[in-house]
Each structure stands twice: as C-alpha cells, then as structure tokens.
Design a protein around this motif. Sequence first.
Motif, PDB file in Angstrom:
ATOM      1  N   ARG A 172       0.814  -1.210   0.000  1.00  0.00           N
ATOM      2  CA  ARG A 172       0.000   0.000   0.000  1.00  0.00           C
ATOM      3  C   ARG A 172       0.861   1.280   0.000  1.00  0.00           C
ATOM      4  N   GLY A 173       0.211   2.394  -0.251  1.00  0.00           N
ATOM      5  CA  GLY A 173       0.891   3.688  -0.214  1.00  0.00           C
ATOM      6  C   GLY A 173       0.896   4.352  -1.572  1.00  0.00           C
ATOM      7  N   LYS A 174       0.819   5.675  -1.533  1.00  0.00           N
ATOM      8  CA  LYS A 174       0.704   6.455  -2.781  1.00  0.00           C
ATOM      9  C   LYS A 174       1.868   6.197  -3.724  1.00  0.00           C
ATOM     10  N   SER A 175       3.077   6.064  -3.172  1.00  0.00           N
ATOM     11  CA  SER A 175       4.249   5.948  -4.045  1.00  0.00           C
ATOM     12  C   SER A 175       4.257   4.626  -4.811  1.00  0.00           C
ATOM     13  N   ARG A 176       3.498   3.630  -4.307  1.00  0.00           N
ATOM     14  CA  ARG A 176       3.464   2.327  -4.982  1.00  0.00           C
ATOM     15  C   ARG A 176       2.273   2.198  -5.911  1.00  0.00           C
ATOM     16  N   ALA A 177       1.340   3.144  -5.818  1.00  0.00           N
ATOM     17  CA  ALA A 177       0.058   3.008  -6.530  1.00  0.00           C
ATOM     18  C   ALA A 177       0.261   2.902  -8.037  1.00  0.00           C
ATOM     19  N   GLY A 178       1.211   3.658  -8.594  1.00  0.00           N
ATOM     20  CA  GLY A 178       1.439   3.653 -10.044  1.00  0.00           C
ATOM     21  C   GLY A 178       1.817   2.278 -10.551  1.00  0.00           C
ATOM     22  N   LEU A 179       2.753   1.637  -9.866  1.00  0.00           N
ATOM     23  CA  LEU A 179       3.193   0.307 -10.282  1.00  0.00           C
ATOM     24  C   LEU A 179       2.091  -0.729 -10.062  1.00  0.00           C
ATOM     25  N   LEU A 180       1.381  -0.560  -8.965  1.00  0.00           N
ATOM     26  CA  LEU A 180       0.347  -1.544  -8.609  1.00  0.00           C
ATOM     27  C   LEU A 180      -0.815  -1.527  -9.606  1.00  0.00           C
ATOM     28  N   ARG A 181      -1.058  -0.340 -10.173  1.00  0.00           N
ATOM     29  CA  ARG A 181      -2.198  -0.168 -11.077  1.00  0.00           C
ATOM     30  C   ARG A 181      -2.156  -1.151 -12.254  1.00  0.00           C
ATOM     31  N   GLU A 182      -0.964  -1.628 -12.579  1.00  0.00           N
ATOM     32  CA  GLU A 182      -0.847  -2.595 -13.693  1.00  0.00           C
ATOM     33  C   GLU A 182      -1.424  -3.965 -13.310  1.00  0.00           C
ATOM     34  N   TYR A 183      -1.740  -4.140 -12.035  1.00  0.00           N
ATOM     35  CA  TYR A 183      -2.243  -5.441 -11.555  1.00  0.00           C
ATOM     36  C   TYR A 183      -3.544  -5.195 -10.779  1.00  0.00           C
ATOM     37  N   PRO A 184      -4.675  -5.122 -11.512  1.00  0.00           N
ATOM     38  CA  PRO A 184      -5.937  -4.733 -10.857  1.00  0.00           C
ATOM     39  C   PRO A 184      -6.319  -5.627  -9.685  1.00  0.00           C
ATOM     40  N   ASN A 185      -5.989  -6.928  -9.764  1.00  0.00           N
ATOM     41  CA  ASN A 185      -6.385  -7.770  -8.617  1.00  0.00           C
ATOM     42  C   ASN A 185      -5.583  -7.404  -7.362  1.00  0.00           C
ATOM     43  N   LEU A 186      -4.351  -6.888  -7.543  1.00  0.00           N
ATOM     44  CA  LEU A 186      -3.587  -6.451  -6.365  1.00  0.00           C
ATOM     45  C   LEU A 186      -4.130  -5.126  -5.825  1.00  0.00           C
ATOM     46  N   VAL A 187      -4.598  -4.270  -6.738  1.00  0.00           N
ATOM     47  CA  VAL A 187      -5.223  -3.014  -6.284  1.00  0.00           C
ATOM     48  C   VAL A 187      -6.439  -3.349  -5.423  1.00  0.00           C
ATOM     49  N   ASP A 188      -7.262  -4.300  -5.903  1.00  0.00           N
ATOM     50  CA  ASP A 188      -8.461  -4.699  -5.153  1.00  0.00           C
ATOM     51  C   ASP A 188      -8.079  -5.362  -3.826  1.00  0.00           C
ATOM     52  N   TYR A 189      -7.013  -6.129  -3.866  1.00  0.00           N
ATOM     53  CA  TYR A 189      -6.528  -6.832  -2.661  1.00  0.00           C
ATOM     54  C   TYR A 189      -6.142  -5.808  -1.570  1.00  0.00           C
ATOM     55  N   VAL A 190      -5.393  -4.803  -1.982  1.00  0.00           N
ATOM     56  CA  VAL A 190      -4.991  -3.765  -1.016  1.00  0.00           C
ATOM     57  C   VAL A 190      -6.231  -3.031  -0.505  1.00  0.00           C
ATOM     58  N   ALA A 191      -7.154  -2.732  -1.411  1.00  0.00           N
ATOM     59  CA  ALA A 191      -8.378  -2.021  -1.005  1.00  0.00           C
ATOM     60  C   ALA A 191      -9.180  -2.868  -0.006  1.00  0.00           C
ATOM     61  N   ARG A 192      -9.213  -4.192  -0.237  1.00  0.00           N
ATOM     62  CA  ARG A 192      -9.928  -5.080   0.705  1.00  0.00           C
ATOM     63  C   ARG A 192      -9.281  -5.025   2.085  1.00  0.00           C
TER      64      ARG A 192
END
Length: 217
Positions: A172-192
Amino acid sequence: MRPIITAFEHSPDRGQGLARDMRVRWALEEVGQPYDVRLVSFAAMKEPAHRALHPFGQIPTYEEGDLALFESGAIVLHIAQRHAGLLPDDANARARAIAWMFAALNTVEPPILDRVIAKLVEGDKSWAEERLPLVEGRIRDRLAELSGRLGDADWLDGAFSAGDLLMVTVLRGKSRAGLLREYPNLVDYVARGEARPAFKRAFDAQLAVFTGNSPTG
Ligand code: GTB
C-alpha cells in the motif's frame, strides 16, 4: 496485560500510515488487544534507553510485561501466535500463512524498498536515471508473480491472515500506486485490506498522532 508499542513522534509520511508501527497497530486491532503507544523522537530512538529495546535504534518496538521485541514482522507473528484471528488453527495452513508473512517481508518488500532508496537517497547520482528502470523491473516481476498467484481470490491462502496483513502493508501507499495499477487484482486486494474495520482503527490512531486529534473510531 496492555502492550506498549513505539511510534514516530513526528512521522515524515504526514499521516499516510507507512511507518511500520502501522502493521503492529493493525494486528493488535484485528485481535482486539488494546495497547498503549509511546511516541519517540528521532533523537530519542538513538539513545541507549531506546537501543536497549531496539538494537538498530528504530520503531516499532513492543513491550509486554518482561518481553521486549523489535522487528515488525516478529511482533506481528507474536501477536498472531498469542491471539486467535490472524493464523489458522490447522497446522499446515498456519505454516503456509507464516510463509506468506516471510514472503511479504523477504521477497516482495526488498525491491519496493530499493525503489524508495533509488529515488530518495540515490536520486541525485549520475547513474540514478539508468538504475531506476532496473529496480522497477524487479518490482514488476514480483508483482506479476504475486498477482498470478492471488488470481481472483480475496486473500493469499484461504481466510485473511497475518500473511495478508503484512503483504497489504508492503503493497500500500501512494508511491506504490502507479506500479500496482498494472495489476488490478492487487489493487483490489490492497483495497480489501484497507477496508477492514481493524485497519481503519489502526490508521485513524496513527493519523491522530499527525493531526493531533483523537481517533474517531
Ligand atoms: N525491519 C524493521 C521492521 O520491520 O520493524 C525496520 C524498521 C524501520 O525501518 N523503522 C523505521 C525507523 O525507525 C520507521 S518505518 N527509521 C528511523 C531510523 O532508522 O533512524 C520505515 C519508514 C519510515 C518513513 C516512512 N515514510 O515517511 O513514509 C515510511 C516507512
């Protein structure tokens, strides 16, 4: 017995909850264990009194009676072993959840931290621009592997565990959000993870240190 943890008196992340006391707070909230926080300055962390608790002069630390611990992963494991809710009862499932805790801290976090160093510490070096894509490539490799393994599951191995707790804090964290965005299931995982009531209580508590307000709960 109410444990006491240490946290930054003045967090440089301006309340984003990126310092590692957040992991410990979240684990304590998940298991319903009330705790106290001792805020420490950067200078105090390097004094002998704090170094007696933490050999590297860092936060977080954890004190519970005559037990003193350092290392956020070890502290979360201790909490998870002492209380129900963060590790499965089945011995094999428990071992796998602990493997995910190590994977978060030993396999996924190192390249992510390397990027922080590459940008913040080495950013002004002549070779920094050349190195950054290599560092980011190593993060992408790990995220792609993690994303593939998670698939469309909610959590890494069955029910939410201390492995997920650590993995979410690593991702998690704003600085990682850009890289994470390439993996939508990980974005959802962090949001969960961030949507869990225990996460929110922990986040509000650390934010209150920054804003000077009491957490609203
Ligand atoms: N491996 C140890 C653990 O997991 O407990 C690492 C502990 C650690 O790095 N602690 C940091 C610390 O005390 C705070 S969390 N640093 C002070 C020092 O070394 O002198 C790392 C951290 C710091 C700041 C931000 N931020 O501003 O965003 C995020 C994370």
